[in-house]
Write a protein that holds these residues in place. Structure first.
Motif, PDB file in Angstrom:
ATOM      1  N   ARG A  72       6.639 -15.236  34.242  1.00  0.00           N
ATOM      2  CA  ARG A  72       6.134 -14.914  32.908  1.00  0.00           C
ATOM      3  C   ARG A  72       6.990 -15.588  31.833  1.00  0.00           C
ATOM      4  O   ARG A  72       6.457 -16.089  30.840  1.00  0.00           O
ATOM      5  N   GLN A  73       8.303 -15.570  32.009  1.00  0.00           N
ATOM      6  CA  GLN A  73       9.182 -16.216  31.030  1.00  0.00           C
ATOM      7  C   GLN A  73       8.865 -17.705  30.916  1.00  0.00           C
ATOM      8  O   GLN A  73       8.794 -18.264  29.811  1.00  0.00           O
ATOM      9  N   LEU A  74       8.646 -18.353  32.052  1.00  0.00           N
ATOM     10  CA  LEU A  74       8.288 -19.769  32.050  1.00  0.00           C
ATOM     11  C   LEU A  74       6.938 -19.980  31.377  1.00  0.00           C
ATOM     12  O   LEU A  74       6.770 -20.894  30.554  1.00  0.00           O
ATOM     13  N   ALA A  75       5.957 -19.129  31.704  1.00  0.00           N
ATOM     14  CA  ALA A  75       4.612 -19.267  31.143  1.00  0.00           C
ATOM     15  C   ALA A  75       4.628 -19.093  29.627  1.00  0.00           C
ATOM     16  O   ALA A  75       3.956 -19.834  28.894  1.00  0.00           O
ATOM     17  N   GLU A  76       5.370 -18.127  29.131  1.00  0.00           N
ATOM     18  CA  GLU A  76       5.437 -17.898  27.689  1.00  0.00           C
ATOM     19  C   GLU A  76       6.046 -19.104  26.975  1.00  0.00           C
ATOM     20  O   GLU A  76       5.573 -19.512  25.910  1.00  0.00           O
ATOM     21  N   ALA A  77       7.102 -19.682  27.568  1.00  0.00           N
ATOM     22  CA  ALA A  77       7.741 -20.845  26.949  1.00  0.00           C
ATOM     23  C   ALA A  77       6.795 -22.038  26.931  1.00  0.00           C
ATOM     24  O   ALA A  77       6.716 -22.774  25.935  1.00  0.00           O
ATOM     25  N   ALA A  78       6.054 -22.254  28.017  1.00  0.00           N
ATOM     26  CA  ALA A  78       5.112 -23.371  28.081  1.00  0.00           C
ATOM     27  C   ALA A  78       3.974 -23.195  27.080  1.00  0.00           C
ATOM     28  O   ALA A  78       3.533 -24.154  26.427  1.00  0.00           O
ATOM     29  N   TYR A  79       3.483 -21.968  26.954  1.00  0.00           N
ATOM     30  CA  TYR A  79       2.399 -21.676  26.017  1.00  0.00           C
ATOM     31  C   TYR A  79       2.833 -21.938  24.572  1.00  0.00           C
ATOM     32  O   TYR A  79       2.117 -22.574  23.790  1.00  0.00           O
ATOM     33  N   LYS A  80       4.024 -21.481  24.226  1.00  0.00           N
ATOM     34  CA  LYS A  80       4.531 -21.702  22.871  1.00  0.00           C
ATOM     35  C   LYS A  80       4.739 -23.187  22.598  1.00  0.00           C
ATOM     36  O   LYS A  80       4.459 -23.669  21.487  1.00  0.00           O
ATOM     37  N   ALA A  81       5.235 -23.921  23.581  1.00  0.00           N
ATOM     38  CA  ALA A  81       5.452 -25.357  23.388  1.00  0.00           C
ATOM     39  C   ALA A  81       4.137 -26.067  23.092  1.00  0.00           C
ATOM     40  O   ALA A  81       4.072 -26.962  22.238  1.00  0.00           O
ATOM     41  N   ALA A  82       3.072 -25.666  23.792  1.00  0.00           N
ATOM     42  CA  ALA A  82       1.770 -26.292  23.565  1.00  0.00           C
ATOM     43  C   ALA A  82       1.237 -25.971  22.180  1.00  0.00           C
ATOM     44  O   ALA A  82       0.691 -26.842  21.487  1.00  0.00           O
ATOM     45  N   LEU A  83       1.389 -24.732  21.747  1.00  0.00           N
ATOM     46  CA  LEU A  83       0.891 -24.348  20.420  1.00  0.00           C
ATOM     47  C   LEU A  83       1.721 -24.957  19.298  1.00  0.00           C
ATOM     48  O   LEU A  83       1.194 -25.282  18.237  1.00  0.00           O
ATOM     49  N   GLN A  84       3.017 -25.102  19.528  1.00  0.00           N
ATOM     50  CA  GLN A  84       3.906 -25.603  18.486  1.00  0.00           C
ATOM     51  C   GLN A  84       4.066 -27.124  18.524  1.00  0.00           C
ATOM     52  O   GLN A  84       4.816 -27.679  17.730  1.00  0.00           O
ATOM     53  N   SER A  85       3.369 -27.790  19.450  1.00  0.00           N
ATOM     54  CA  SER A  85       3.439 -29.248  19.579  1.00  0.00           C
ATOM     55  C   SER A  85       4.884 -29.710  19.774  1.00  0.00           C
ATOM     56  O   SER A  85       5.382 -30.594  19.079  1.00  0.00           O
TER      57      SER A  85
END
Length: 818
Positions: free
Chosen positions: A194-207
């Motif tokens: 989950r920690q990895l998934a949250e970081a990846a999701y934020k990176a995609a949204l924040q470009s």
């Protein structure tokens, strides 16, 4: 919904017809193309306009959707009312296949229409300008058109594209709806996932770019794919690229995507579209080509004949299926009589998720990077096992040339090639005339050498072009492969210019073009291949590279060991553009410590985010012990053998089971293995051999059976040090008899000095030696614990492991004991 397409993509989709034609057509590099355009514009009168942004929009489906076409015209002469489409080339335009010229005219006329509409022109002269960069000569082809003619032509192309555009518009809407509702394919995420998934999701949204260190066993593939797919609608992503270093990683990604797709309702919606994202697997040409003995054009290969005429039906069938892995693409291609390899290249434009090797995006002129840049896609890039990327990238941007090949061309080539090869050999001799050692590096590339190679390349080009018609069979196949591997061909300008597997394939053709002769056209093709790549690297030679000259034998030119290498040391300048044009990039691995090493060497942005995911494993699962009294330094290796085998035997007798024992080289491995077998003949042992094929590697791994006993000897950093999975009692421990540091030699010292120049004197040694070495150690040790039920032991055999700076680079969850 507005569907946007470039002029180039519109014309490629609608204006191509007839055969796939990849006969030899050397074309300028990107930099040469830019210079050629500038040369043409410099000859134009004052007031000449360049790079004119143009666009037009037409309504689809009764106004519910629109098709927006955009692009930039190369130039416009208002005084003559002439719009120009400039194409750089290396041969007369009349030698270009009709297929290519018709495509160029289609682009020029579309730009002509949009200019007439934008400026209210009643008529316009449309010109194709072919500029030969070698001859510095223009060929201008002009046609006068009424604005109404150009409008008719434009709307005809749009009409052909309209149904496809509507389908793609509906597909994207449905795809985004299904991704919005996407659910994780398991009841819950694993610890750390989950920690990895949250970081990846934020990176995609924040470009942003993200470096993610996450331990083995948490499910990194799903932990990155799922959140990035969820982000596609909100981040307005066009594509996701999942890039791997090895084939098993590609299969893991495809399996993960299949799990995700299984939870999606794939029933056709009202518009007849499949809501699930389309998945495409890209594979190497050598693993895809159906007729390796034939050339890629209609006169030779039946799968190239009428390629573009049959492409629309095959394309529609493939995208309707949704999952386009290697087997599925092959089945569709062959059912329509098409080449699977080139069909997969066309499908890259219509897939949502593309799974492939690093080189498809990071290599020089790579397919996916060029498409992303030219089509202005918003892409998220996922880089699996990213610790492999620095070394892989160095190899992508390195090249070598053997003077012995030049000498063979001088002796056996045709007249013009012999003369040019002689001049190139003299330039080689002039370079190393004062060299007193067998190895020396140079920080500058002599103009005399690059100039001589340019002349030889031109001579080889002339020979290949004039001799193409007489080449048959495997010789012609080698020629076709040479085309696709070294040229940005007119068939697909975004094709990668050079891939490592292509070179190996060319080497297999040696001597086949004219059986019974000592020197063949295949040899010249291979030499031309190497020279072109060498020159491409020479054009971007800088402080990140060195020229290595290795001399061998008394007759240095004739010895195959004499080598001129353009070696890349810091790949950051080459990779930085790839990270810049992506919307977001997530690089993940179990070993990315320290993160600033990867940020610096890969050229990642300064605002790259970093996450170190907590391990789901408990320290009690893995006993890590340091053998403080043993040195595995090169000078101490003979003395280290006896204490190493005693330690291994003691551990084995304490707890019998399967172990792996790693060493820094095959020589060291063989010395210790021989001594161990002699001293402890009752303990089963098996060894990794040099140059093991796939079958031999499988047999090695098959020895690790559940509940089995024995010790496998392997080389650190080799095939059995990462990427293998031996859970449970198949592996209960590992011995690492090395710190993993690369060998101290002139070549690696050049790397250290380059790292010091780029990143400071305090980082040179660590960047060149310590960090790459410890990464291999942690990867090897990571074979022991693969799940939360595994337990085992790792012995780190070298006194340097006790140093605080080394201990700091080991995983945080390890409990390291003396």
């Amino acid at each position: 919904m507005n569907y946007t397409v470039s002029v180039r993509a519109l014309c490629e989709f609608t204006a191509r017809e007839g055969d796939l034609d990849l006969q030899f057509a050397p074309v300028p590099t990107a930099l040469e193309g830019i210079a050629g355009h500038a040369a043409v514009r410099s000859r134009r009168p004052k007031g000449y306009e360049k790079e004119i942004s143009l666009e037009d929009t037409i309504e689809l489906a009764g106004g519910r959707h629109t098709l927006h076409v955009r692009g930039r015209a190369d130039g416009y002469d208002a005084h003559r009312q002439q719009i120009e489409e400039i194409k750089t080339c290396r041969r007369p335009p009349e030698m270009l296949p009709h297929n290519h010229r018709s495509l160029h005219w289609a682009q020029a006329r579309v730009y002509g229409h949009m200019l007439c509409k934008a400026r209210g022109l009643a008529r316009l002269r449309v010109a194709l300008v072919y500029y030969d960069i070698d001859q510095e000569k223009e060929t201008v082809l002009e046609v006068q058109h009424e604005a109404s003619e150009l409008a008719t032509h434009f709307h005809a192309l749009c009409a052909r594209f309209a149904s496809w555009a509507l389908q793609e518009t509906e597909h994207r809407l449905c795809r985004n709806r299904c991704l919005d509702a996407l659910r994780f394919p398991f009841p819950a995420m694993r610890a750390g996932q989950r920690q990895l998934a949250e970081a990846a999701y934020k990176a995609a949204l924040q470009s942003r770019c993200l470096l993610a260190q996450a331990p083995t066993g948490i499910g990194k593939t799903l932990g990155t794919l799922f959140p990035v797919l969820k982000s596609m609608p909100r981040a307005e992503l066009d594509k996701v690229f999942f890039l791997t270093a090895k084939t098993p990683g590609r299969q893991l990604a495809l399996d993960g995507l299949a799990l995700i797709a299984a939870g999606i309702d794939t029933a056709d919606d009202a518009a007849g579209s499949k809501p699930a994202p389309r998945v495409l697997e890209l594979t190497a040409r050598e693993k895809t080509c159906e007729h390796p003995d034939k050339a890629c054009h209609g006169a030779s290969c039946p799968l190239a004949r009428g390629f573009y005429d049959r492409l629309p039906a095959a394309r529609s069938e493939a995208v309707a299926a949704g999952r386009m892995d290697k087997a599925a693409v092959r089945a569709v291609a062959l059912s329509h009589g098409l080449c699977p390899y080139w069909l997969s290249h066309d499908l890259t434009q219509w897939a949502d998720i593309i799974v492939g090797d690093y080189n498809h995006y990071f290599d020089m002129n790579a397919l996916l990077r060029s498409l992303t840049d030219n089509r202005q896609w918003r892409v998220a890039v996922l880089v699996d096992e990213a610790h492999n990327l620095p070394e892989r990238a160095r190899k992508m941007y390195s090249g070598a040339l053997r003077p012995s090949a030049l000498l063979a061309a001088q002796r056996h080539g045709p007249g013009n090639v012999r003369k040019a090869a002689r001049a190139a050999l003299k330039a080689c001799q002039h370079l190393y005339r004062d060299q007193t050692t067998t190895y020396q590096s140079y920080t500058a590339l002599p103009e005399r050498l690059s100039g001589a190679l340019q002349v030889l390349s031109a001579a080889l080009t002339d020979h290949v072009e004039t001799g193409a018609d007489r080449l048959q069979g495997p010789g012609q196949a080698a020629l076709a492969l040479f085309d696709t591997a070294t040229s940005r061909t007119e068939h697909h300008p975004e094709t990668s210019s050079r891939q490592p597997h292509d070179k190996r394939k060319v080497q297999h053709t040696q001597g086949l073009a004219h059986p019974g002769t000592p020197y063949s056209d295949a040899d010249l093709l291979r030499l031309h291949f190497d020279i072109l790549h060498f020159l491409r690297l020479a054009a971007c030679f800088g402080p990140h590279s060195v020229l290595d000259v290795t001399l061998a034998g008394e007759n240095r030119l004739n010895d195959a060991g004499t080598l001129f290498s353009l070696r890349n040391l810091v790949p950051a300048p080459f990779l930085e553009p790839a990270f810049r044009i992506s919307h977001s990039t997530v690089l993940f691995s179990a070993t990315l410590t320290p993160w600033d090493f990867y940020r610096d060497t890969l050229g990642l942005p300064d605002d790259t985010a970093w996450v170190d995911v907590a391990s789901p494993f408990d320290a009690s699962q893995l006993h890590v012990r340091i053998a403080r009294g043993i040195s595995t330094r090169y000078r101490d290796r003979r003395q280290s053998i006896t204490p190493i085998i005693r330690l291994m035997a003691k551990q084995y007798c304490t707890k019998p089971g399967n172990y792996l024992s790693y060493f820094s080289s095959f020589d060291y491995l063989e010395q210790v293995a021989d001594a161990f077998a002699l001293r402890y003949p009752d303990i089963p042992v098996w060894m990794q051999a040099r140059n093991m094929d796939e079958a031999a590697r499988d047999r090695f791994l098959q020895r690790f059976t559940a509940g089995g006993c024995g010790i496998g000897f392997a080389v650190l950093g080799g095939a059995f040090a990462e990427g293998i999975d031996l859970p449970g009692t198949r592996l209960i421990g590992a011995f690492v008899s090395t710190l993993g540091l690369p060998q101290y030699n002139d070549s690696n010292e050049q790397l250290r000095q380059c790292m010091e120049r780029f990143f400071g004197p305090e980082r040179g040694h660590d960047y060149a030696y310590l960090y790459p070495g410890l990464r291999k150690v942690v990867q090897a040790a990571g074979r022991v614990i693969r799940s939360d039920t595994d337990s085992g032991v790792v012995h780190l055999i070298d006194d340097r492991y006790a140093q605080p700076r080394v201990r700091a680079l080991l995983p945080r969850w390890w409990s390291v004991r003396p």
